[in-house]
Scaffold this active site. Sequence first.
Site, PDB file in Angstrom:
ATOM      1  N   GLY A   1       0.928  -1.101  -0.007  1.00  0.00           N
ATOM      2  CA  GLY A   1      -0.073   0.035  -0.078  1.00  0.00           C
ATOM      3  C   GLY A   1       0.810   1.214   0.072  1.00  0.00           C
ATOM      4  O   GLY A   1       1.509   1.543   1.043  1.00  0.00           O
TER       5      GLY A   1
ATOM      6  N   GLN B   1       7.150  -3.728   0.515  1.00  0.00           N
ATOM      7  CA  GLN B   1       7.482  -4.239   1.608  1.00  0.00           C
ATOM      8  C   GLN B   1       8.715  -3.682   2.089  1.00  0.00           C
ATOM      9  O   GLN B   1       9.064  -2.325   1.753  1.00  0.00           O
ATOM     10  CB  GLN B   1       7.671  -5.900   1.552  1.00  0.00           C
TER      11      GLN B   1
ATOM     12  N   THR C   1       7.438 -11.899   3.933  1.00  0.00           N
ATOM     13  CA  THR C   1       6.714 -11.846   3.055  1.00  0.00           C
ATOM     14  C   THR C   1       7.155 -13.036   1.863  1.00  0.00           C
ATOM     15  O   THR C   1       8.265 -13.680   2.276  1.00  0.00           O
ATOM     16  CB  THR C   1       6.370 -10.635   1.957  1.00  0.00           C
TER      17      THR C   1
ATOM     18  N   THR D   1      -3.233  -0.862   3.358  1.00  0.00           N
ATOM     19  CA  THR D   1      -3.837  -2.003   2.845  1.00  0.00           C
ATOM     20  C   THR D   1      -4.895  -2.576   3.725  1.00  0.00           C
ATOM     21  O   THR D   1      -5.945  -2.721   3.086  1.00  0.00           O
ATOM     22  CB  THR D   1      -2.646  -3.140   2.300  1.00  0.00           C
ATOM     23  N   THR D   2      -4.447  -2.968   4.759  1.00  0.00           N
ATOM     24  CA  THR D   2      -5.648  -3.731   5.559  1.00  0.00           C
ATOM     25  C   THR D   2      -5.965  -2.654   6.737  1.00  0.00           C
ATOM     26  O   THR D   2      -7.244  -3.236   7.310  1.00  0.00           O
ATOM     27  CB  THR D   2      -4.767  -5.143   6.319  1.00  0.00           C
TER      28      THR D   2
ATOM     29  N   SER E   1      12.427  13.986   4.738  1.00  0.00           N
ATOM     30  CA  SER E   1      10.992  14.014   4.526  1.00  0.00           C
ATOM     31  C   SER E   1      10.131  14.424   5.684  1.00  0.00           C
ATOM     32  O   SER E   1      10.256  13.922   6.970  1.00  0.00           O
ATOM     33  CB  SER E   1       9.953  12.888   3.933  1.00  0.00           C
TER      34      SER E   1
ATOM     35  N   GLY F   1       6.927  15.702   6.018  1.00  0.00           N
ATOM     36  CA  GLY F   1       5.235  15.642   5.904  1.00  0.00           C
ATOM     37  C   GLY F   1       4.893  14.731   4.461  1.00  0.00           C
ATOM     38  O   GLY F   1       5.887  14.254   3.810  1.00  0.00           O
TER      39      GLY F   1
END
Length: 427
Positions: free
Chosen positions: A40, A225, A240, A301-302, A414, A416
């Site tokens: 995701g 991942q 995974t 994703t979940t 980064s 934000g």
Amino acid sequence: MANTVIIGAQWGDEGKGKIVDMLSAQSQVVVRFQGGNNAGHTIKVNGKETILHLIPSGILHEGKRCLIGNGVVLDPDVFLEEVDALAAQGVDVSPERLGISPKTHLILPYHKTLDKAREAKRAGKKIGTTGRGIGPCYEDKAARVGLRAGDLLQPDLVRAKVRHALQEKNVLLRELYKYDPVDEQEVCDHLLSIAPRITPYLTDVSAAVQEADDKGQNVLFEGAQGIHLDIDHGTYPFVTSSNTVAGNAAAGAGVGPRTLNSIVGIVKAYTTRVGSGPFPSELEDDTGRYLRTNGHEFGATTGRPRRCGWLDVVILRETVRLCSLTDIALTKLDVLQNLPELNICVAYELDGKRLDYPPQGEGDLARVTPVYETLPGFVEDISGCRSMEELPENVRAYVRRIEELVGVRVSIVSVGADREQTIVRQA
Ligand code: GDP
Ligand code: IMO
Ligand code: MG
């Protein structure tokens, strides 16, 4: 910028989507090389959020070629849903700019059913998979019975492969897992009904990347991942089912390793993990909850809450060794605001010994005690900073210390979620 591999340096969700989107501006081609829609990847542009599970994160930049390599496992329904959602936003998702390798294995309904059935049976020892059928699809690939995207051009082959697969899987589902069997006809009819929407995307990804490279274009290889979820080098069995290490960018896109020039590890300024498995610097206290709330640490994703903890440079040292990192992109630094102190896990203790690298025996990582170094925190809002000079000294000291401890330069910071909330340090 040369050809660049982007990998998650921890256990996933480091902010790969944001950095791939940002670096896409200077690339012509973006390729996914492993994983599937267990990923995701979130991109935020001018406040608008897009979450991609399969389509490469370069898609929001007009004109960039986005390719899905042979190392990916592709759920055809999810692919079409994503295509439709992007098209509804006005994004060009035509086969001229989006491609799927004919060698990409397809996730079929029985892979998802088996994923869930296996997890349910592992009572007490669950991996906490995303339930997307990733493991069972890679199993079929390794067992040499998988269905590949290119097979959709041959309906007879599709029917024969599904029949063969279900002969075995339906016995497992019915007898061992007590699930309803999967209907062969239904699977084939559905797959062949959507095939005409998938086959126009079939592209020789290996040749397309080579061609771009020959023309001097920049290619971005988008990992999914994280390195410690790698099937070989991760915290097995809580991993995974693909190789997430940078080297797999070559195999999973169909190019030689010399095509890969720089390797950027995305490092979250603290650590998170979704699903089961060892996590030495995990915080199950107010600080952990603060990180989860302030960092919106819920799965893209979940939707599961992510486990949170301090930055762990021991696992990062192993990431550097496994991936030859040339640079680090340090994300979510802004989330650490208002913590009085920042701890960094600099080593582990195991059976009276101090370790600078993770122990390799199965289960050993669950037994280590983290050794912390403490730095002062910061109270300033740094989300508007656009240069290192604008960052408060305590933040700069934290970044410097990470560079010293890991031995790799932090070239992107980064502050934000938005594309613009980024500091790029000149070499
Ligand atoms: P990925 O799987 O590595 O692409 O990461 P995810 O998208 O699953 O999770 C990262 C989350 O953090 C997303 O919600 C991003 O929008 C967000 N994010 C990325 N970089 C930053 C940052 O620097 N600060 C903050 N506050 N959020 C960020
Ligand atoms: P991105 O690309 C975080 C985790 C699952 C589970 C384990 C195995 O967004 O960083 P699987 O469904 O792959 O068989 O599940 O791996 N996992 C992820 N965790 N981010 C991801 O992707 C993940 N993809 C899989 O939670 O523990
Ligand atoms: Mg994610």
